[in-house]
Scaffold this active site. Structure first.
Site, PDB file in Angstrom:
ATOM      1  N   SER A 235       0.826  -1.220   0.000  1.00  0.00           N
ATOM      2  CA  SER A 235       0.000   0.000   0.000  1.00  0.00           C
ATOM      3  C   SER A 235       0.858   1.268   0.000  1.00  0.00           C
ATOM      4  O   SER A 235       0.458   2.289  -0.569  1.00  0.00           O
ATOM      5  CB  SER A 235      -0.971  -0.003   1.186  1.00  0.00           C
ATOM      6  OG  SER A 235      -0.299   0.159   2.407  1.00  0.00           O
ATOM      7  N   ASN A 236       2.032   1.225   0.608  1.00  0.00           N
ATOM      8  CA  ASN A 236       2.906   2.412   0.554  1.00  0.00           C
ATOM      9  C   ASN A 236       3.490   2.597  -0.838  1.00  0.00           C
ATOM     10  O   ASN A 236       3.630   3.731  -1.309  1.00  0.00           O
ATOM     11  CB  ASN A 236       4.010   2.319   1.606  1.00  0.00           C
ATOM     12  CG  ASN A 236       3.513   2.738   2.975  1.00  0.00           C
ATOM     13  OD1 ASN A 236       3.257   3.910   3.212  1.00  0.00           O
ATOM     14  ND2 ASN A 236       3.347   1.770   3.864  1.00  0.00           N
TER      15      ASN A 236
ATOM     16  N   ARG B 199      22.489 -14.243   1.712  1.00  0.00           N
ATOM     17  CA  ARG B 199      21.969 -12.876   1.650  1.00  0.00           C
ATOM     18  C   ARG B 199      22.768 -12.053   0.648  1.00  0.00           C
ATOM     19  O   ARG B 199      22.211 -11.259  -0.111  1.00  0.00           O
ATOM     20  CB  ARG B 199      22.035 -12.225   3.040  1.00  0.00           C
ATOM     21  CG  ARG B 199      21.479 -10.814   3.013  1.00  0.00           C
ATOM     22  CD  ARG B 199      21.185 -10.281   4.375  1.00  0.00           C
ATOM     23  NE  ARG B 199      22.399  -9.957   5.100  1.00  0.00           N
ATOM     24  CZ  ARG B 199      22.420  -9.152   6.171  1.00  0.00           C
ATOM     25  NH1 ARG B 199      21.304  -8.639   6.633  1.00  0.00           N
ATOM     26  NH2 ARG B 199      23.544  -8.899   6.788  1.00  0.00           N
TER      27      ARG B 199
ATOM     28  N   ASN C 277      13.269   4.320   4.141  1.00  0.00           N
ATOM     29  CA  ASN C 277      12.357   3.323   4.686  1.00  0.00           C
ATOM     30  C   ASN C 277      11.241   4.052   5.422  1.00  0.00           C
ATOM     31  O   ASN C 277      11.425   5.169   5.893  1.00  0.00           O
ATOM     32  CB  ASN C 277      13.098   2.411   5.673  1.00  0.00           C
ATOM     33  CG  ASN C 277      12.196   1.320   6.235  1.00  0.00           C
ATOM     34  OD1 ASN C 277      11.400   0.714   5.498  1.00  0.00           O
ATOM     35  ND2 ASN C 277      12.293   1.070   7.530  1.00  0.00           N
TER      36      ASN C 277
ATOM     37  N   HIS D  20       8.597   3.453   8.641  1.00  0.00           N
ATOM     38  CA  HIS D  20       8.443   2.589   9.820  1.00  0.00           C
ATOM     39  C   HIS D  20       7.244   3.077  10.641  1.00  0.00           C
ATOM     40  O   HIS D  20       7.109   4.289  10.869  1.00  0.00           O
ATOM     41  CB  HIS D  20       9.725   2.638  10.665  1.00  0.00           C
ATOM     42  CG  HIS D  20       9.675   1.707  11.827  1.00  0.00           C
ATOM     43  ND1 HIS D  20       9.876   0.340  11.708  1.00  0.00           N
ATOM     44  CD2 HIS D  20       9.404   1.933  13.133  1.00  0.00           C
ATOM     45  CE1 HIS D  20       9.752  -0.225  12.894  1.00  0.00           C
ATOM     46  NE2 HIS D  20       9.455   0.719  13.780  1.00  0.00           N
TER      47      HIS D  20
ATOM     48  N   ASP E 110      16.514   0.398  11.877  1.00  0.00           N
ATOM     49  CA  ASP E 110      15.564   1.515  11.834  1.00  0.00           C
ATOM     50  C   ASP E 110      16.125   2.765  12.511  1.00  0.00           C
ATOM     51  O   ASP E 110      15.389   3.543  13.115  1.00  0.00           O
ATOM     52  CB  ASP E 110      14.223   1.123  12.487  1.00  0.00           C
ATOM     53  CG  ASP E 110      13.542  -0.017  11.733  1.00  0.00           C
ATOM     54  OD1 ASP E 110      13.632  -0.046  10.495  1.00  0.00           O
ATOM     55  OD2 ASP E 110      12.940  -0.890  12.398  1.00  0.00           O
TER      56      ASP E 110
ATOM     57  N   GLN F 282      -1.626   7.650   7.834  1.00  0.00           N
ATOM     58  CA  GLN F 282      -0.608   8.718   7.859  1.00  0.00           C
ATOM     59  C   GLN F 282       0.633   8.334   7.055  1.00  0.00           C
ATOM     60  O   GLN F 282       1.289   9.194   6.464  1.00  0.00           O
ATOM     61  CB  GLN F 282      -0.225   9.051   9.304  1.00  0.00           C
ATOM     62  CG  GLN F 282      -1.351   9.674  10.100  1.00  0.00           C
ATOM     63  CD  GLN F 282      -1.923  10.914   9.423  1.00  0.00           C
ATOM     64  OE1 GLN F 282      -1.194  11.783   8.969  1.00  0.00           O
ATOM     65  NE2 GLN F 282      -3.246  10.985   9.333  1.00  0.00           N
TER      66      GLN F 282
HETATM   67  C1  GRF Z   1       3.915  -0.522   6.813  1.00  0.00           C
HETATM   68  O1  GRF Z   1       3.268  -0.416   8.039  1.00  0.00           O
HETATM   69  C2  GRF Z   1       5.321   0.013   6.904  1.00  0.00           C
HETATM   70  O2  GRF Z   1       5.447   1.077   7.793  1.00  0.00           O
HETATM   71  C3  GRF Z   1       6.095  -1.175   7.420  1.00  0.00           C
HETATM   72  O3  GRF Z   1       5.512  -2.288   6.787  1.00  0.00           O
HETATM   73  C4  GRF Z   1       4.167  -1.974   6.422  1.00  0.00           C
HETATM   74  C5  GRF Z   1       4.062  -2.191   4.947  1.00  0.00           C
HETATM   75  O4  GRF Z   1       2.745  -2.032   4.465  1.00  0.00           O
HETATM   76  N1  GRF Z   1       7.501  -1.030   7.143  1.00  0.00           N
HETATM   77  P1  GRF Z   1       2.483  -1.970   2.912  1.00  0.00           P
HETATM   78  O5  GRF Z   1       3.083  -3.238   2.300  1.00  0.00           O
HETATM   79  O6  GRF Z   1       3.145  -0.740   2.384  1.00  0.00           O
HETATM   80  O7  GRF Z   1       1.000  -1.932   2.768  1.00  0.00           O
END
Ligand code: GRF
Length: 209
Positions: free
Chosen positions: A20-21, A72, A114, A116, A152, A180
Site C-alpha cells: 500500500s505504501n 543474503r 524506509n 516505519h 531503523d 498517515q
Molecule cells: C507498513 O506499516 C510500513 O510502515 C512497514 O511495513 C508496512 C508495509 O505495508 N515497514 P504496505 O506493504 O506498504 O501496505
C-alpha cells in the site's frame, strides 16, 4: 539526486507484501504531488506479494527476486544489479521485510529510504504498533528515515504523530498509522527527490526556508 534538472529521479521500490505504501508513492507521482520522480521498478522477495499485482495494473515493471537457496549476499547482489539495470537512483523500502547488508547499503549510500510505523527511535524492528500498545504510550506515529546499518536508526526525514486511544487494538492503531504513512512517504520522497535538503550530523534539514 538532482532537483535543478528536468530529469526525473528513478525510484526502485522494494516490497514483501501488501504494497500500500508503494501504491501511495505511485499515486502521488500520477497526481503530480511528486513531480520529479518515476518508479523504474518494483522488486519483491516474495512471489505472492499482493503489491506486485497493484504495480502491474498501473503499468509499473515488477520483478520477483527470491532469496531461496542463496546467501543474503548473493540475493542482494542480484537486487542491486537489477536496480542498476533500471538506472535506479533512490531506493524506497516499502514493507520490505529483510534487513539490508552493508554491501547493499554501501551500493546506495545515502540513497535508501524506509518507512516505519512508529515514532523512531521508539519501537524499532517488528510489530512496532504492538510494541507501542504494550508500552502504553499515548501517542505513536510513523517515520520516514534514511537506511544505514542500524536497525531503523538512520537519519529521520519526516515524522508524524497519531493518538493512541484506550480502546485501540493492534489493528485499529495500525490502520490509523497506515493512513498517515500514505501521506508521509510521498511527502518525504518529494523532498528527497527535490534535492532541497541537507544532512547535518543526524539531522535532515530543508534548505531554502
Ligand atoms: C507498513 O506499516 C510500513 O510502515 C512497514 O511495513 C508496512 C508495509 O505495508 N515497514 P504496505 O506493504 O506498504 O501496505
Amino acid at each position: 539526486m538532482t532537483s535543478a534538472t528536468s530529469k526525473k529521479v528513478i525510484l526502485g521500490v522494494l516490497i514483501s507484501g501488501r504494497g500500500s505504501n508503494m501504491l501511495a508513492l505511485a499515486e502521488a507521482i500520477n497526481s503530480g504531488q511528486i513531480d520529479n520522480a518515476e518508479i523504474g521498478v518494483v522488486i519483491s522477495d516474495q512471489t505472492n506479494a499482493p503489491g506486485l499485482a497493484l504495480a502491474e495494473t498501473r503499468g509499473i515493471e515488477t520483478l520477483v527476486i527470491r532469496r531461496a537457496g542463496r546467501t543474503r549476499e548473493e540475493h542482494e547482489a542480484e537486487i542491486v544489479e537489477q536496480l542498476r539495470n533500471h538506472n535506479v537512483e533512490l531506493v524506497c523500502l516499502a514493507g520490505y521485510m529483510r534487513i539490508l547488508s552493508t554491501s547493499f547499503i554501501n551500493a546506495y549510500a545515502g540513497r535508501i529510504l524506509n518507512i516505519h510505523p512508529s515514532l523512531l527511535p521508539a519501537f524499532p524492528g517488528l510489530a512496532a504498533q504492538r510494541q507501542a500498545l504494550d508500552h502504553g504510550v499515548k501517542w505513536s506515529g510513523c517515520t520516514v528515515h534514511f537506511v544505514d546499518e542500524s536497525l531503523d536508526g538512520g537519519p529521520i526525514v519526516l515524522q508524524t504523530t497519531v493518538p493512541v486511544f484506550d480502546q485501540d487494538t493492534e489493528e485499529s492503531l495500525s490502520a490509523r498509522i497506515l493512513e498517515q504513512e500514505h501521506r508521509l512517504y510521498p511527502e518525504a520522497v518529494a523532498l528527497i527527490t527535490s534535492g532541497n535538503y541537507e544532512v547535518v550530523g543526524r539531522r535532515v534539514l530543508r534548505k531554502n526556508q
